[in-house]
Design a protein around this motif. Structure first.
Motif, mmCIF file in Angstrom:
data_model
loop_
_atom_site.group_PDB
_atom_site.id
_atom_site.type_symbol
_atom_site.label_atom_id
_atom_site.label_comp_id
_atom_site.label_asym_id
_atom_site.label_seq_id
_atom_site.Cartn_x
_atom_site.Cartn_y
_atom_site.Cartn_z
ATOM 1 N N PRO A 81 0.823 -1.209 0.000
ATOM 2 C CA PRO A 81 0.000 0.000 0.000
ATOM 3 C C PRO A 81 0.858 1.260 0.000
ATOM 4 O O PRO A 81 1.842 1.350 0.731
ATOM 5 C CB PRO A 81 -0.770 -0.102 1.318
ATOM 6 C CG PRO A 81 0.062 -0.985 2.191
ATOM 7 C CD PRO A 81 0.751 -1.941 1.270
ATOM 8 N N SER A 110 -4.115 1.725 0.223
ATOM 9 C CA SER A 110 -3.843 2.467 1.459
ATOM 10 C C SER A 110 -5.063 3.245 1.941
ATOM 11 O O SER A 110 -5.872 3.722 1.137
ATOM 12 C CB SER A 110 -2.699 3.454 1.198
ATOM 13 O OG SER A 110 -2.608 4.410 2.234
ATOM 14 N N THR A 160 -1.360 -1.132 9.746
ATOM 15 C CA THR A 160 0.002 -0.583 9.800
ATOM 16 C C THR A 160 0.255 0.029 11.176
ATOM 17 O O THR A 160 -0.535 0.847 11.656
ATOM 18 C CB THR A 160 0.201 0.467 8.689
ATOM 19 O OG1 THR A 160 0.056 -0.198 7.430
ATOM 20 C CG2 THR A 160 1.580 1.106 8.765
ATOM 21 N N ASP A 305 9.284 -6.354 3.580
ATOM 22 C CA ASP A 305 9.489 -5.367 2.519
ATOM 23 C C ASP A 305 10.587 -4.402 2.936
ATOM 24 O O ASP A 305 11.095 -4.451 4.055
ATOM 25 C CB ASP A 305 8.183 -4.651 2.147
ATOM 26 C CG ASP A 305 7.685 -3.658 3.204
ATOM 27 O OD1 ASP A 305 8.474 -3.208 4.058
ATOM 28 O OD2 ASP A 305 6.488 -3.317 3.156
ATOM 29 N N GLY A 307 13.345 -1.833 0.401
ATOM 30 C CA GLY A 307 14.554 -1.816 -0.415
ATOM 31 C C GLY A 307 14.629 -2.900 -1.471
ATOM 32 O O GLY A 307 15.691 -3.124 -2.049
ATOM 33 N N ARG A 329 8.249 1.186 -3.618
ATOM 34 C CA ARG A 329 8.885 2.105 -4.558
ATOM 35 C C ARG A 329 9.020 1.505 -5.951
ATOM 36 O O ARG A 329 8.821 2.210 -6.940
ATOM 37 C CB ARG A 329 10.277 2.505 -4.054
ATOM 38 C CG ARG A 329 10.239 3.387 -2.810
ATOM 39 C CD ARG A 329 11.652 3.807 -2.430
ATOM 40 N NE ARG A 329 11.671 4.566 -1.193
ATOM 41 C CZ ARG A 329 11.677 4.030 0.020
ATOM 42 N NH1 ARG A 329 11.662 2.711 0.160
ATOM 43 N NH2 ARG A 329 11.707 4.793 1.098
HETATM 44 C C1 LIG Z 1 5.473 6.881 -1.464
HETATM 45 C C2 LIG Z 1 5.162 5.848 -0.414
HETATM 46 C C3 LIG Z 1 3.958 5.921 0.263
HETATM 47 C C4 LIG Z 1 3.637 4.963 1.238
HETATM 48 N N1 LIG Z 1 2.419 4.998 1.863
HETATM 49 C C5 LIG Z 1 2.072 4.019 2.729
HETATM 50 C C6 LIG Z 1 0.775 3.994 3.311
HETATM 51 O O1 LIG Z 1 -0.072 4.834 3.046
HETATM 52 N N2 LIG Z 1 0.511 2.978 4.178
HETATM 53 C C7 LIG Z 1 1.421 2.004 4.508
HETATM 54 O O2 LIG Z 1 1.139 1.108 5.293
HETATM 55 N N3 LIG Z 1 2.651 2.022 3.941
HETATM 56 C C8 LIG Z 1 2.992 2.980 3.063
HETATM 57 N N4 LIG Z 1 4.240 2.969 2.489
HETATM 58 C C9 LIG Z 1 5.178 1.883 2.803
HETATM 59 C C10 LIG Z 1 4.991 0.711 1.832
HETATM 60 O O3 LIG Z 1 3.783 0.033 2.077
HETATM 61 C C11 LIG Z 1 6.135 -0.315 2.002
HETATM 62 O O4 LIG Z 1 6.249 -0.692 3.348
HETATM 63 C C12 LIG Z 1 7.472 0.232 1.501
HETATM 64 O O5 LIG Z 1 7.287 0.993 0.340
HETATM 65 C C13 LIG Z 1 8.451 -0.896 1.229
HETATM 66 O O6 LIG Z 1 9.713 -0.417 0.854
HETATM 67 P P1 LIG Z 1 10.160 -0.197 -0.674
HETATM 68 O O7 LIG Z 1 9.439 1.054 -1.113
HETATM 69 O O8 LIG Z 1 11.623 0.023 -0.605
HETATM 70 O O9 LIG Z 1 9.723 -1.385 -1.476
HETATM 71 C C14 LIG Z 1 4.569 3.926 1.528
HETATM 72 C C15 LIG Z 1 5.785 3.880 0.836
HETATM 73 C C16 LIG Z 1 6.087 4.821 -0.133
HETATM 74 C C17 LIG Z 1 7.391 4.704 -0.870
#
Ligand SMILES: Cc1cc2nc3c(=O)[nH]c(=O)nc-3n(C[C@H](O)[C@H](O)[C@H](O)COP(=O)(O)O)c2cc1C
Length: 378
Positions: A81, A110, A160, A305, A307, A329
């Protein structure tokens, strides 16, 4: 560079960086703290992996499918999300969910999504949808969201828990990021450099927290309500009593907490530091994974998750005991680079890399991936 010439998620990231305003790219790419150590360390952990391949095995046919929270998925992968997704590209959540459906993997919407629970379900009815919940100060509103998710056919709630308060994201402060982006002298100047992104923003439906529009107040008020510093384990018990479907707790960072949430009825945990966007110098999910797996036996599923940039990272996490791996990402880089086609390119790259890595490792089934498949270099 053309999308089809992108050989890796890193190439797609470079393309994304050119396509969107800096504040948008940095919001996605950035993490917490001065040196973004939580994210950097998460990436470095994957760099320590040395696979231990077996040769002279028939690897013509590879089966990447696995079971994630009770249902079959074609790949051991989840689209995590992410909030504000339509800021990256107006195609937003429906585009990401369509790609998830084509890949045969779950997608988590999300609470801070820019497409509502119902609109996403209507747009992509065939996708396996999870709803990521932030428990707000108003618990009654939480029940409402859970009921809406249930009614719209979401099969899993992802709670979360690593956001009692927002993390300190230095790039956003320096860029003066506002959501939605405002028209100022600086942003108008940016239009000349990124006309396509601005056209896309200004000619599509205005950005909003679509699921939360029934709440009142400014965006700042809203965020202050969404991140609730008073949430405790009692709230998990409460959620468990109002939601009988599958429940996953996301943002667990220690063995003790993984055991605690399992004891309180979670069906799964996502070892996550929010992609390094919350606590600076947080534990690295990939590194704590084997200990969590051992402490939990097979009681609950363990996802990780943070990286993940390649199929090799995904395979490494599976070897260390993960049920599946989530990416945030990676698909957002695709979305920024080229909308739905970009997300598809990222999904295809990850899928192809998972297959190639398994073949070169001499393992043809997800169940064959274990700790004997890798060692960690010093
Ligand atoms: C731009 C962005 C917005 C995010 N928004 C949420 C969110 O609204 N709720 C949530 O639980 N995690 C959020 N996350 C975290 C992601 O769910 C996830 O844990 C994270 O992106 C994993 O790392 P990675 O981006 O390196 O793959 C967000 C991450 C990013 C990069």
């Amino acid at each position: 560079m053309l999308l089809e010439r992108c050989a890796s998620v890193a190439d797609v990231r470079a393309m994304a960086k050119r396509r969107v305003p800096r504040a948008v790219f940095d919001y996605t790419d950035g993490a917490a703290g001065q040196d973004e150590a939580s994210l950097r360390r998460a990436r470095q952990a994957f760099a320590r992996v040395e696979f231990q391949p077996r040769v002279l095995l028939d690897v013509r046919t590879v089966d990447t499918s696995t079971t994630i929270l009770g249902e079959r998925a074609a790949l051991p992968l989840v689209f995590a999300p992410t909030g504000f997704t339509r800021m990256m590209h107006a195609a937003g959540e429906p585009a990401v969910a369509r790609v998830a459906q084509r890949l045969g993997i779950p997608y988590g919407l999300s609470t801070l999504g820019t497409t509502s629970i119902e609109d996403l379900a209507a747009a992509v009815p065939g996708a396996r949808r999870w709803f990521q919940l932030y428990l707000m100060t108003d618990r009654g509103y939480g029940v409402e969201l859970v009921d809406r998710a249930r009614a719209a056919g979401y099969d899993t709630i992802v709670l979360t828990v690593d956001t009692p308060v927002p993390g300190r994201r230095h790039r956003d402060v320096r860029n003066g990021l506002t959501i939605p982006p405002q028209l100022t002298a600086r942003t108008v100047a940016d239009m000349i450099v990124h006309p396509r992104w601005w056209m896309n923003l200004l000619t599509s439906e205005p950005l909003s927290f679509a699921t939360l529009t029934s709440t009142e107040g400014t965006v700042a008020d809203l965020i202050a309500r969404v991140f609730d510093p008073s949430i405790t384990i009692d709230d998990l018990d409460w959620l468990r009593s109002v939601w009988t479907g599958r429940l996953v707790v996301k943002g667990v960072q220690t063995v003790d907490d993984a055991v605690m949430v399992a004891d309180h009825g979670a069906d799964g945990v996502i070892l996550s530091t929010h992609g390094g966007r919350q606590l600076e110098r947080a534990p690295v999910p990939f590194e704590i994974l084997p200990r969590v797996r051992e402490a939990l036996d097979d009681r609950v599923e363990v996802l990780i998750d943070g990286g993940v940039m390649s199929g090799a990272d995904v395979v490494a996490a599976l070897c260390q005991g993960a049920t599946a791996v989530a990416v945030g990402r990676a698909y957002l880089y695709g979305l920024m680079a080229a909308g739905e086609a970009g997300v598809q390119r990222v999904g295809d790259l990850l899928a192809e890399e998972i297959v190639t890595t398994m073949q070169l490792l001499g393992r043809t089934r997800v169940a064959d991936l274990g700790t004997d498949c890798l060692r960690l270099r010093d």
